[in-house]
Design a protein around this motif. Structure first.
Motif, PDB file in Angstrom:
ATOM      1  N   LYS A 120      33.716  46.816  49.465  1.00 37.46           N
ATOM      2  CA  LYS A 120      34.182  45.345  47.668  1.00 37.46           C
ATOM      3  C   LYS A 120      33.972  44.364  48.659  1.00 37.46           C
ATOM      4  N   ARG A 121      33.271  43.557  48.082  1.00 34.41           N
ATOM      5  CA  ARG A 121      32.888  41.952  48.674  1.00 34.41           C
ATOM      6  C   ARG A 121      33.933  40.877  47.671  1.00 34.41           C
ATOM      7  N   PHE A 122      35.234  40.139  49.149  1.00 33.55           N
ATOM      8  CA  PHE A 122      36.062  39.172  48.878  1.00 33.55           C
ATOM      9  C   PHE A 122      35.654  37.599  49.535  1.00 33.55           C
ATOM     10  N   ARG A 123      35.625  36.879  48.703  1.00 33.41           N
ATOM     11  CA  ARG A 123      35.614  35.190  49.032  1.00 33.41           C
ATOM     12  C   ARG A 123      36.838  34.290  49.247  1.00 33.41           C
ATOM     13  N   TYR A 124      37.025  33.692  49.845  1.00 35.00           N
ATOM     14  CA  TYR A 124      38.627  33.326  49.911  1.00 35.00           C
ATOM     15  C   TYR A 124      38.698  31.682  49.118  1.00 35.00           C
ATOM     16  N   GLU A 125      39.708  31.526  48.088  1.00 33.08           N
ATOM     17  CA  GLU A 125      39.713  30.780  46.864  1.00 33.08           C
ATOM     18  C   GLU A 125      41.270  29.931  47.237  1.00 33.08           C
ATOM     19  N   ASN A 126      40.769  28.879  46.785  1.00 37.59           N
ATOM     20  CA  ASN A 126      42.370  27.803  47.353  1.00 37.59           C
ATOM     21  C   ASN A 126      41.360  26.568  46.200  1.00 37.59           C
ATOM     22  N   VAL A 127      42.203  26.383  45.741  1.00 39.65           N
ATOM     23  CA  VAL A 127      41.876  25.183  45.146  1.00 39.65           C
ATOM     24  C   VAL A 127      42.188  24.364  45.378  1.00 39.65           C
ATOM     25  N   GLN A 128      43.905  23.780  45.534  1.00 38.21           N
ATOM     26  CA  GLN A 128      44.456  22.932  46.743  1.00 38.21           C
ATOM     27  C   GLN A 128      43.708  21.988  47.644  1.00 38.21           C
ATOM     28  N   LEU A 129      42.270  23.662  48.299  1.00 37.25           N
ATOM     29  CA  LEU A 129      42.064  22.606  49.721  1.00 37.25           C
ATOM     30  C   LEU A 129      41.093  23.094  49.410  1.00 37.25           C
ATOM     31  N   PRO A 130      40.265  21.939  48.656  1.00 40.18           N
ATOM     32  CA  PRO A 130      39.123  22.360  48.234  1.00 40.18           C
ATOM     33  C   PRO A 130      37.709  22.589  48.917  1.00 40.18           C
ATOM     34  N   GLU A 131      37.888  21.850  50.779  1.00 35.22           N
ATOM     35  CA  GLU A 131      36.954  21.896  51.643  1.00 35.22           C
ATOM     36  C   GLU A 131      37.247  23.272  52.488  1.00 35.22           C
TER      37      GLU A 131
END
Length: 187
Positions: A120-131
């Protein structure tokens, strides 16, 4: 000496395993059998370290993968019992590993349609750290139920971890387009 203090593999050796080979490493790990421990390390990818901290700690190189065994963390329900839901939070900055697809089956061989595990493929998400949002990709490998009987520790998965080069190229392209647009506007 910690594993991150010495090179993972001898100079000139590249670790480019196939999906079935990764599942074999996972099988050895959960059944307490020996394996080459400098190729796949133990790291809590669902813990307090941020993905970029893990990358730096273990000597990640752009364009290449790092491989880790990590334990899944099950959430608890209101009565305090473990649920089927897996908690995939990462780091202390409210990041999470967000699934990009459903688990894809991995077959024993090209001609043998026996399912031996899943990826299964995952991507790191964090809207508080847009960079940092979308900057990391992880593939999580798990064994099929038939392969985990009599296992020493069922909660392990094997993860292939890398920087998202596609995002880096997209950001570079967007920056170049913005600069080109600004030049056209000023002329």
């Amino acid at each position: 000496m910690d594993s991150h203090d010495c090179p993972l593999l001898p100079v000139g050796v590249r670790f480019k395993p196939t999906d079935p080979q990764l599942l074999q490493y996972l099988h050895w790990k959960i059944h307490g059998q020996p394996y080459f421990k400098r190729a796949v390390l133990d790291c809590d990818l669902y813990g307090e370290m941020e993905p970029w901290e893990i990358w730096l700690r273990f000597g990640g190189i752009d364009g290449e993968h790092l491989y880790f065994f990590t334990k899944l963390k099950r959430s608890t329900n209101n009565s305090g019992r473990l649920s089927a839901h897996i908690n995939r939070k990462v780091g202390l900055a409210n990041g999470t590993w967000s699934g990009e697809n459903s688990a894809s089956p991995i077959f024993a061989t090209k001609t043998d349609n026996t399912i031996i595990g899943y990826c299964k493929r995952f991507r790191y998400e964090n809207v508080q750290l847009p960079e940092r949002h979308g900057e990391w990709i992880m593939h999580e490998y798990s064994l099929h139920q038939d392969s985990i009987q009599q296992a020493v520790d069922l909660d392990y998965v094997l993860c292939r971890f890398k920087k998202n080069e596609r995002l880096k190229r997209k950001l570079q392209k967007d920056l170049e387009e913005q600069q080109h647009s600004k030049r056209r506007m000023t002329t």
